[in-house]
Scaffold this motif. Sequence first.
Motif, PDB file in Angstrom:
ATOM      1  N   TRP A  46       2.094  -4.432  -3.874  1.00 58.94           N
ATOM      2  CA  TRP A  46       3.255  -3.543  -3.744  1.00 58.94           C
ATOM      3  C   TRP A  46       3.809  -3.656  -2.331  1.00 58.94           C
ATOM      4  O   TRP A  46       3.080  -3.938  -1.390  1.00 58.94           O
ATOM      5  CB  TRP A  46       2.810  -2.111  -4.057  1.00 58.94           C
ATOM      6  CG  TRP A  46       3.807  -1.043  -3.750  1.00 58.94           C
ATOM      7  CD1 TRP A  46       4.862  -0.655  -4.510  1.00 58.94           C
ATOM      8  CD2 TRP A  46       3.821  -0.189  -2.592  1.00 58.94           C
ATOM      9  NE1 TRP A  46       5.528   0.380  -3.911  1.00 58.94           N
ATOM     10  CE2 TRP A  46       4.908   0.698  -2.731  1.00 58.94           C
ATOM     11  CE3 TRP A  46       2.997  -0.083  -1.451  1.00 58.94           C
ATOM     12  CZ2 TRP A  46       5.214   1.671  -1.776  1.00 58.94           C
ATOM     13  CZ3 TRP A  46       3.305   0.882  -0.501  1.00 58.94           C
ATOM     14  CH2 TRP A  46       4.398   1.740  -0.665  1.00 58.94           C
ATOM     15  N   LYS A  48       6.925  -1.778   0.337  1.00 58.73           N
ATOM     16  CA  LYS A  48       8.013  -0.837   0.610  1.00 58.73           C
ATOM     17  C   LYS A  48       8.389  -0.959   2.078  1.00 58.73           C
ATOM     18  O   LYS A  48       7.553  -0.776   2.955  1.00 58.73           O
ATOM     19  CB  LYS A  48       7.607   0.603   0.291  1.00 58.73           C
ATOM     20  CG  LYS A  48       8.762   1.609   0.445  1.00 58.73           C
ATOM     21  CD  LYS A  48       8.338   2.983  -0.021  1.00 58.73           C
ATOM     22  CE  LYS A  48       9.480   3.988   0.121  1.00 58.73           C
ATOM     23  NZ  LYS A  48      10.618   3.656  -0.788  1.00 58.73           N
ATOM     24  N   LYS A 122       4.968   9.326   1.226  1.00 61.04           N
ATOM     25  CA  LYS A 122       5.747   8.338   0.477  1.00 61.04           C
ATOM     26  C   LYS A 122       5.014   6.992   0.385  1.00 61.04           C
ATOM     27  O   LYS A 122       4.759   6.491  -0.702  1.00 61.04           O
ATOM     28  CB  LYS A 122       7.121   8.130   1.130  1.00 61.04           C
ATOM     29  CG  LYS A 122       7.946   9.400   1.276  1.00 61.04           C
ATOM     30  CD  LYS A 122       8.318  10.014  -0.065  1.00 61.04           C
ATOM     31  CE  LYS A 122       9.190  11.259   0.130  1.00 61.04           C
ATOM     32  NZ  LYS A 122       9.504  11.923  -1.149  1.00 61.04           N
ATOM     33  N   ARG A 125       0.695   7.608  -0.345  1.00 59.62           N
ATOM     34  CA  ARG A 125       0.482   8.184  -1.673  1.00 59.62           C
ATOM     35  C   ARG A 125       0.858   7.192  -2.777  1.00 59.62           C
ATOM     36  O   ARG A 125       0.107   6.982  -3.730  1.00 59.62           O
ATOM     37  CB  ARG A 125       1.298   9.469  -1.835  1.00 59.62           C
ATOM     38  CG  ARG A 125       1.055  10.159  -3.180  1.00 59.62           C
ATOM     39  CD  ARG A 125       2.031  11.310  -3.378  1.00 59.62           C
ATOM     40  NE  ARG A 125       1.846  12.355  -2.400  1.00 59.62           N
ATOM     41  CZ  ARG A 125       0.933  13.321  -2.493  1.00 59.62           C
ATOM     42  NH1 ARG A 125       0.106  13.350  -3.538  1.00 59.62           N
ATOM     43  NH2 ARG A 125       0.844  14.259  -1.578  1.00 59.62           N
ATOM     44  N   THR A 126       2.020   6.551  -2.619  1.00 61.36           N
ATOM     45  CA  THR A 126       2.461   5.583  -3.626  1.00 61.36           C
ATOM     46  C   THR A 126       1.519   4.387  -3.685  1.00 61.36           C
ATOM     47  O   THR A 126       1.189   3.890  -4.771  1.00 61.36           O
ATOM     48  CB  THR A 126       3.893   5.107  -3.330  1.00 61.36           C
ATOM     49  OG1 THR A 126       4.762   6.242  -3.244  1.00 61.36           O
ATOM     50  CG2 THR A 126       4.398   4.173  -4.418  1.00 61.36           C
ATOM     51  N   LYS A 129      -1.618   5.249  -5.597  1.00 61.28           N
ATOM     52  CA  LYS A 129      -1.329   5.271  -7.042  1.00 61.28           C
ATOM     53  C   LYS A 129      -1.283   3.863  -7.608  1.00 61.28           C
ATOM     54  O   LYS A 129      -1.820   3.594  -8.696  1.00 61.28           O
ATOM     55  CB  LYS A 129       0.008   5.975  -7.294  1.00 61.28           C
ATOM     56  CG  LYS A 129      -0.016   7.477  -7.090  1.00 61.28           C
ATOM     57  CD  LYS A 129       1.359   8.061  -7.376  1.00 61.28           C
ATOM     58  CE  LYS A 129       1.363   9.576  -7.217  1.00 61.28           C
ATOM     59  NZ  LYS A 129       2.716  10.138  -7.476  1.00 61.28           N
ATOM     60  N   ARG A 130      -0.635   2.949  -6.868  1.00 59.92           N
ATOM     61  CA  ARG A 130      -0.546   1.553  -7.321  1.00 59.92           C
ATOM     62  C   ARG A 130      -1.931   0.905  -7.370  1.00 59.92           C
ATOM     63  O   ARG A 130      -2.232   0.135  -8.279  1.00 59.92           O
ATOM     64  CB  ARG A 130       0.378   0.760  -6.393  1.00 59.92           C
ATOM     65  CG  ARG A 130       1.842   1.147  -6.490  1.00 59.92           C
ATOM     66  CD  ARG A 130       2.413   0.862  -7.876  1.00 59.92           C
ATOM     67  NE  ARG A 130       3.812   1.201  -7.969  1.00 59.92           N
ATOM     68  CZ  ARG A 130       4.811   0.331  -7.857  1.00 59.92           C
ATOM     69  NH1 ARG A 130       4.538  -0.953  -7.636  1.00 59.92           N
ATOM     70  NH2 ARG A 130       6.064   0.718  -7.959  1.00 59.92           N
TER      71      ARG A 130
END
Length: 355
Positions: A46, A48, A122, A125-126, A129-130
């Motif tokens: 992931w 970001k 943001k 936490r994300t 989850k991933r």
Amino acid sequence: MAIETPFKNLIPELNYEKETNRWKNVVKALTGPAPKMGHSPRNEVWRKNKSVLWHYPAKQKKYEIPLFFVYSLFNKPYILDVAPKTSVIEGLTNLGYEVYLLDWGTPGYEDKKIGLDTYIDKYLRTAVKRAIRHSGADEITVVGYCLGGTIASIYASIADEPIKNLIVATVPIDFKPAIGPDKWTEGFRNGDINIDSFIDVYGNIPPKMVEGMFRAMQAPVYFTNYTMLLSRAHDQRYVDKWQRMNKWTVDQVPFAGEAYRQLANELFKQNKLVKGELVIGNKKADLKNIKANLYVISGSRDHLILEDQSKPIMDLVSSEDKTYVVVETGHVGLALSGLFGKIVDQWASSRSNPL
């Protein structure tokens, strides 16, 4: 007539070969190409903005619950995978753990408004989850190193995600004790040093300023690494280790301005985390909310983070299973030697649902 020299036996013979190798290695260490960092196979899961979540697959999976590493915002995380055989990540994947690492990346000027709220609520936490979804696990172990441990603890206090274990090493929790020049500490806390004005002008904290802060905090210890290089430069293995540590030490990243403003004012100056007053993403980051199994590691020779800064977390969390250990090592040596991975395994192996 023979003349006896009274100091003859006091002056050792010069080993020209050893001295030649010593100075060759010194020059090579200081001027040669930087060693390669990051050796373990990994996959991007992931991304970001500048941050990337990396997955390091287990050589032969032996545990159901994966390890999720959170590193400091001050430095690059490759210290956890610095060299073959001493890599923390390599050691853990060889032992059968699925490992995830959140690399915060290098902030640009455009990231100056990113605060701890964004990083934790943001990005982190994300990413967790991933990692849980990617691994197929029902729970996860969060591992924080240095300021990464502070961030991991803050996150664990507001997390809805299933964190079974929280491991923090060389972690500042209580910011009242401080290492560094007394005038710096006094200046920060009484307002003589205005970090807000600096951030308003520069946007981010420049890498050279970050490096300068660490040098000042460790002086004169910081400069002994060059003395050690000179005294042990005939040992090629030591020189290689020294180069890796030195590269990481000077390879600082900018610190996002708003995040540093919060760190300086709300943690260092006001000590809100210990007081239970820190708010992240509209949630109070109260450490008593942490019920995960807790493992805290301190270094007896740590010149950056004192035991008095780490140990208070033991009384602040609600965890029933909590362990505190002190290891004979320094702040960086814990990771650089690969010892960190072995210590993590000793505790986590029985708490990671062995397959």
